[in-house]
Design a protein around this motif. Structure first.
Motif, PDB file in Angstrom:
ATOM      1  N   CYS A 158      -6.154  15.269   6.254  1.00 19.85           N
ATOM      2  CA  CYS A 158      -5.053  16.202   5.593  1.00 19.85           C
ATOM      3  C   CYS A 158      -5.000  17.174   6.636  1.00 19.85           C
ATOM      4  O   CYS A 158      -3.662  17.723   6.994  1.00 19.85           O
ATOM      5  CB  CYS A 158      -5.765  17.109   4.523  1.00 19.85           C
ATOM      6  SG  CYS A 158      -5.789  15.833   2.953  1.00 19.85           S
ATOM      7  N   GLN A 159      -5.761  17.743   7.414  1.00 21.96           N
ATOM      8  CA  GLN A 159      -5.640  18.953   8.374  1.00 21.96           C
ATOM      9  C   GLN A 159      -4.702  18.295   9.550  1.00 21.96           C
ATOM     10  O   GLN A 159      -3.884  18.893  10.111  1.00 21.96           O
ATOM     11  CB  GLN A 159      -6.911  19.228   8.871  1.00 21.96           C
ATOM     12  CG  GLN A 159      -7.827  20.161   7.908  1.00 21.96           C
ATOM     13  CD  GLN A 159      -9.059  20.758   8.641  1.00 21.96           C
ATOM     14  OE1 GLN A 159      -9.042  21.111   9.414  1.00 21.96           O
ATOM     15  NE2 GLN A 159     -10.024  20.709   7.809  1.00 21.96           N
ATOM     16  N   THR A 208      -9.120  -1.770   2.265  1.00 20.79           N
ATOM     17  CA  THR A 208      -9.259  -0.145   2.242  1.00 20.79           C
ATOM     18  C   THR A 208      -7.853   0.622   2.230  1.00 20.79           C
ATOM     19  O   THR A 208      -7.759   1.520   2.018  1.00 20.79           O
ATOM     20  CB  THR A 208      -9.937   0.249   3.491  1.00 20.79           C
ATOM     21  OG1 THR A 208      -9.226  -0.355   4.821  1.00 20.79           O
ATOM     22  CG2 THR A 208     -11.447  -0.233   3.511  1.00 20.79           C
ATOM     23  N   HIS A 209      -6.875  -0.205   2.614  1.00 23.17           N
ATOM     24  CA  HIS A 209      -5.366   0.378   2.234  1.00 23.17           C
ATOM     25  C   HIS A 209      -4.930   0.196   1.027  1.00 23.17           C
ATOM     26  O   HIS A 209      -3.520   0.282   1.200  1.00 23.17           O
ATOM     27  CB  HIS A 209      -4.666  -0.383   3.617  1.00 23.17           C
ATOM     28  CG  HIS A 209      -5.148   0.040   4.925  1.00 23.17           C
ATOM     29  ND1 HIS A 209      -5.176   1.335   5.627  1.00 23.17           N
ATOM     30  CD2 HIS A 209      -5.729  -0.862   5.848  1.00 23.17           C
ATOM     31  CE1 HIS A 209      -5.787   1.323   6.669  1.00 23.17           C
ATOM     32  NE2 HIS A 209      -5.991   0.071   6.889  1.00 23.17           N
ATOM     33  N   GLY A 210      -5.483  -0.065   0.011  1.00 24.97           N
ATOM     34  CA  GLY A 210      -4.943  -0.109  -1.107  1.00 24.97           C
ATOM     35  C   GLY A 210      -4.676   1.094  -1.802  1.00 24.97           C
ATOM     36  O   GLY A 210      -4.418   1.095  -2.903  1.00 24.97           O
ATOM     37  N   VAL A 211      -5.069   2.296  -0.999  1.00 25.84           N
ATOM     38  CA  VAL A 211      -4.579   3.598  -1.379  1.00 25.84           C
ATOM     39  C   VAL A 211      -3.085   3.933  -1.175  1.00 25.84           C
ATOM     40  O   VAL A 211      -2.617   4.904  -1.435  1.00 25.84           O
ATOM     41  CB  VAL A 211      -5.316   4.653  -0.836  1.00 25.84           C
ATOM     42  CG1 VAL A 211      -7.028   4.500  -1.605  1.00 25.84           C
ATOM     43  CG2 VAL A 211      -5.636   4.625   0.474  1.00 25.84           C
ATOM     44  N   VAL A 212      -2.376   3.148  -0.470  1.00 29.07           N
ATOM     45  CA  VAL A 212      -1.148   3.429   0.306  1.00 29.07           C
ATOM     46  C   VAL A 212      -0.029   3.526  -0.770  1.00 29.07           C
ATOM     47  O   VAL A 212       0.733   4.450  -0.568  1.00 29.07           O
ATOM     48  CB  VAL A 212      -0.673   2.225   1.234  1.00 29.07           C
ATOM     49  CG1 VAL A 212       0.834   2.326   1.715  1.00 29.07           C
ATOM     50  CG2 VAL A 212      -1.539   2.272   2.428  1.00 29.07           C
ATOM     51  N   ALA A 213      -0.195   2.813  -1.710  1.00 32.62           N
ATOM     52  CA  ALA A 213       0.945   2.953  -2.884  1.00 32.62           C
ATOM     53  C   ALA A 213       0.736   4.396  -3.554  1.00 32.62           C
ATOM     54  O   ALA A 213       1.884   5.063  -3.681  1.00 32.62           O
ATOM     55  CB  ALA A 213       0.800   2.080  -4.101  1.00 32.62           C
ATOM     56  N   ARG A 214      -0.312   4.718  -3.688  1.00 24.93           N
ATOM     57  CA  ARG A 214      -0.410   6.247  -4.298  1.00 24.93           C
ATOM     58  C   ARG A 214      -0.454   7.358  -3.273  1.00 24.93           C
ATOM     59  O   ARG A 214       0.377   8.342  -3.507  1.00 24.93           O
ATOM     60  CB  ARG A 214      -2.010   6.463  -4.702  1.00 24.93           C
ATOM     61  CG  ARG A 214      -2.314   7.837  -5.385  1.00 24.93           C
ATOM     62  CD  ARG A 214      -1.591   8.160  -6.663  1.00 24.93           C
ATOM     63  NE  ARG A 214      -1.712   9.449  -7.238  1.00 24.93           N
ATOM     64  CZ  ARG A 214      -0.631  10.438  -7.177  1.00 24.93           C
ATOM     65  NH1 ARG A 214       0.447   9.966  -6.654  1.00 24.93           N
ATOM     66  NH2 ARG A 214      -0.993  11.567  -7.680  1.00 24.93           N
ATOM     67  N   SER A 258      -1.204  19.754   2.652  1.00 26.69           N
ATOM     68  CA  SER A 258      -2.131  20.811   1.816  1.00 26.69           C
ATOM     69  C   SER A 258      -2.277  20.124   0.468  1.00 26.69           C
ATOM     70  O   SER A 258      -1.637  20.674  -0.523  1.00 26.69           O
ATOM     71  CB  SER A 258      -1.591  22.066   1.724  1.00 26.69           C
ATOM     72  OG  SER A 258      -1.361  22.546   2.874  1.00 26.69           O
ATOM     73  N   LEU A 259      -3.205  19.041   0.374  1.00 28.69           N
ATOM     74  CA  LEU A 259      -3.186  18.432  -0.856  1.00 28.69           C
ATOM     75  C   LEU A 259      -4.365  19.248  -1.582  1.00 28.69           C
ATOM     76  O   LEU A 259      -5.158  19.759  -1.215  1.00 28.69           O
ATOM     77  CB  LEU A 259      -3.831  17.239  -0.963  1.00 28.69           C
ATOM     78  CG  LEU A 259      -3.084  16.111   0.038  1.00 28.69           C
ATOM     79  CD1 LEU A 259      -3.633  14.609  -0.011  1.00 28.69           C
ATOM     80  CD2 LEU A 259      -1.690  16.171  -0.513  1.00 28.69           C
ATOM     81  N   LEU A 290       2.387  10.832  -2.479  1.00 31.52           N
ATOM     82  CA  LEU A 290       2.158  12.405  -2.097  1.00 31.52           C
ATOM     83  C   LEU A 290       2.457  12.531  -0.764  1.00 31.52           C
ATOM     84  O   LEU A 290       2.838  14.045  -0.424  1.00 31.52           O
ATOM     85  CB  LEU A 290       0.445  12.136  -1.903  1.00 31.52           C
ATOM     86  CG  LEU A 290      -0.233  11.930  -3.296  1.00 31.52           C
ATOM     87  CD1 LEU A 290      -1.784  11.560  -3.020  1.00 31.52           C
ATOM     88  CD2 LEU A 290      -0.088  13.100  -4.260  1.00 31.52           C
ATOM     89  N   VAL A 291       2.579  11.642   0.215  1.00 30.01           N
ATOM     90  CA  VAL A 291       2.865  12.023   1.579  1.00 30.01           C
ATOM     91  C   VAL A 291       3.956  11.334   2.182  1.00 30.01           C
ATOM     92  O   VAL A 291       4.350  11.444   3.250  1.00 30.01           O
ATOM     93  CB  VAL A 291       1.859  11.815   2.535  1.00 30.01           C
ATOM     94  CG1 VAL A 291       0.798  12.633   2.145  1.00 30.01           C
ATOM     95  CG2 VAL A 291       1.266  10.467   2.729  1.00 30.01           C
ATOM     96  N   GLY A 292       4.778  10.618   1.399  1.00 30.23           N
ATOM     97  CA  GLY A 292       6.091   9.765   1.653  1.00 30.23           C
ATOM     98  C   GLY A 292       5.790   8.545   2.774  1.00 30.23           C
ATOM     99  O   GLY A 292       4.985   7.878   2.728  1.00 30.23           O
ATOM    100  N   GLU A 293       6.674   8.784   3.693  1.00 34.06           N
ATOM    101  CA  GLU A 293       6.682   7.615   4.928  1.00 34.06           C
ATOM    102  C   GLU A 293       5.473   7.818   5.644  1.00 34.06           C
ATOM    103  O   GLU A 293       5.098   6.822   6.256  1.00 34.06           O
ATOM    104  CB  GLU A 293       8.028   7.855   5.715  1.00 34.06           C
ATOM    105  CG  GLU A 293       8.113   8.978   6.355  1.00 34.06           C
ATOM    106  CD  GLU A 293       9.411   9.309   6.920  1.00 34.06           C
ATOM    107  OE1 GLU A 293       9.329  10.061   7.925  1.00 34.06           O
ATOM    108  OE2 GLU A 293      10.306   8.291   6.789  1.00 34.06           O
ATOM    109  N   GLN A 294       4.625   8.848   5.641  1.00 36.90           N
ATOM    110  CA  GLN A 294       3.338   8.963   6.339  1.00 36.90           C
ATOM    111  C   GLN A 294       2.064   8.293   5.536  1.00 36.90           C
ATOM    112  O   GLN A 294       0.979   8.457   6.008  1.00 36.90           O
ATOM    113  CB  GLN A 294       3.113  10.340   6.818  1.00 36.90           C
ATOM    114  CG  GLN A 294       4.090  10.869   7.846  1.00 36.90           C
ATOM    115  CD  GLN A 294       3.602  12.198   8.203  1.00 36.90           C
ATOM    116  OE1 GLN A 294       4.057  13.143   7.537  1.00 36.90           O
ATOM    117  NE2 GLN A 294       3.014  12.564   9.148  1.00 36.90           N
TER     118      GLN A 294
END
Length: 225
Positions: A70-71, A16-22, A76-77, A26-30
């Motif tokens: 996001c909130q 489920t953390h396969g989205v981290v690269a993308r 603000s994506l 978008l959000v850098g180090e976070q």
């Protein structure tokens, strides 16, 4: 007598953390924190909806968890980016040991379910993208029962998918709540401890067996027959 293995999908077979690269773009180090909060809220929302008997499918829980994250983290994506991230949830990668473990299960003659909180269409898309859908005899979604794991109803409903009556069913999952739910409903369950520091909930309800990889779990289940 047939033995079926019901494999949890999110977090067990699919990372489920396969989205981290993308997310890093978008959000850098976070990115890692964003992914973790998103996943935790996704599960929390499914638990809450199950308890409230206020069912919305897992895709809705995932979308609302994304909005919350996001909130919380003050990003603000755009609607387009959020749609892209939701689409990525159908393209998450499988863990490296999954193909070997599923092929091993086939070789031992186990009937294999993909068993998930996710919508059947979402899970099928995920498994197709991961190249493993051919490894399953059936895809079973809790959407049929309009609730979520760990409601005992969803585990008991698995028996209706058995190729012959009277067979045994094992849950295979990396999620302690899932393992505890299955055992409480009368199934056997293998816990895949994917991280060495992962802690199993101290409820006094223990997994039938513990393994660090999927192939090790399949071998142990086969030896227990």
């Amino acid at each position: 007598m047939a033995t079926a293995l019901a494999f949890d999908i999110y977090g067990t077979l699919i990372d489920t953390h396969g989205v981290v690269a993308r997310l890093q773009l978008l959000v850098g180090e976070q990115a890692a924190q964003f992914s973790r909060v998103w996943r935790e809220k996704q599960l929390e929302y499914s638990f809450r909806r199950g308890l409230m008997q206020c069912y919305e499918n897992f895709d809705v829980c995932t979308q609302q968890a994304l909005e919350y994250t996001c909130q919380l983290l003050k990003f603000s994506l755009s609607a387009e980016v959020k749609s892209e991230l939701m689409a990525l949830y159908r393209k998450l990668p499988a863990f490296d040991d999954v193909a070997t473990g599923l092929e091993m299960a086939k070789g031992f003659g186990f009937y294999r379910y993909a068993f998930s909180n996710g919508l059947k269409s979402s899970v099928e898309a995920l498994l197709v993208n991961a190249g493993i859908i051919h490894q399953f005899d059936a895809v079973v979604s809790v959407d049929q029962q309009q609730t979520f794991k760990p409601n005992p109803l969803v585990y008991k409903a698995l028996a209706g998918n058995m190729p012959q009556p009277g067979g045994s069913i094992w849950l295979v999952s990396s999620n302690p709540f899932d393992v505890i739910g299955a055992i409480s409903a009368g199934l056997k369950a293998a816990w895949i401890q994917r991280q060495a520091d992962a802690v199993f909930d101290p409820w006094g309800i223990e997994p039938t067996l513990v393994a660090s990889t999927l192939p090790n779990a399949i071998q142990a289940i086969n030896k227990s027959q």
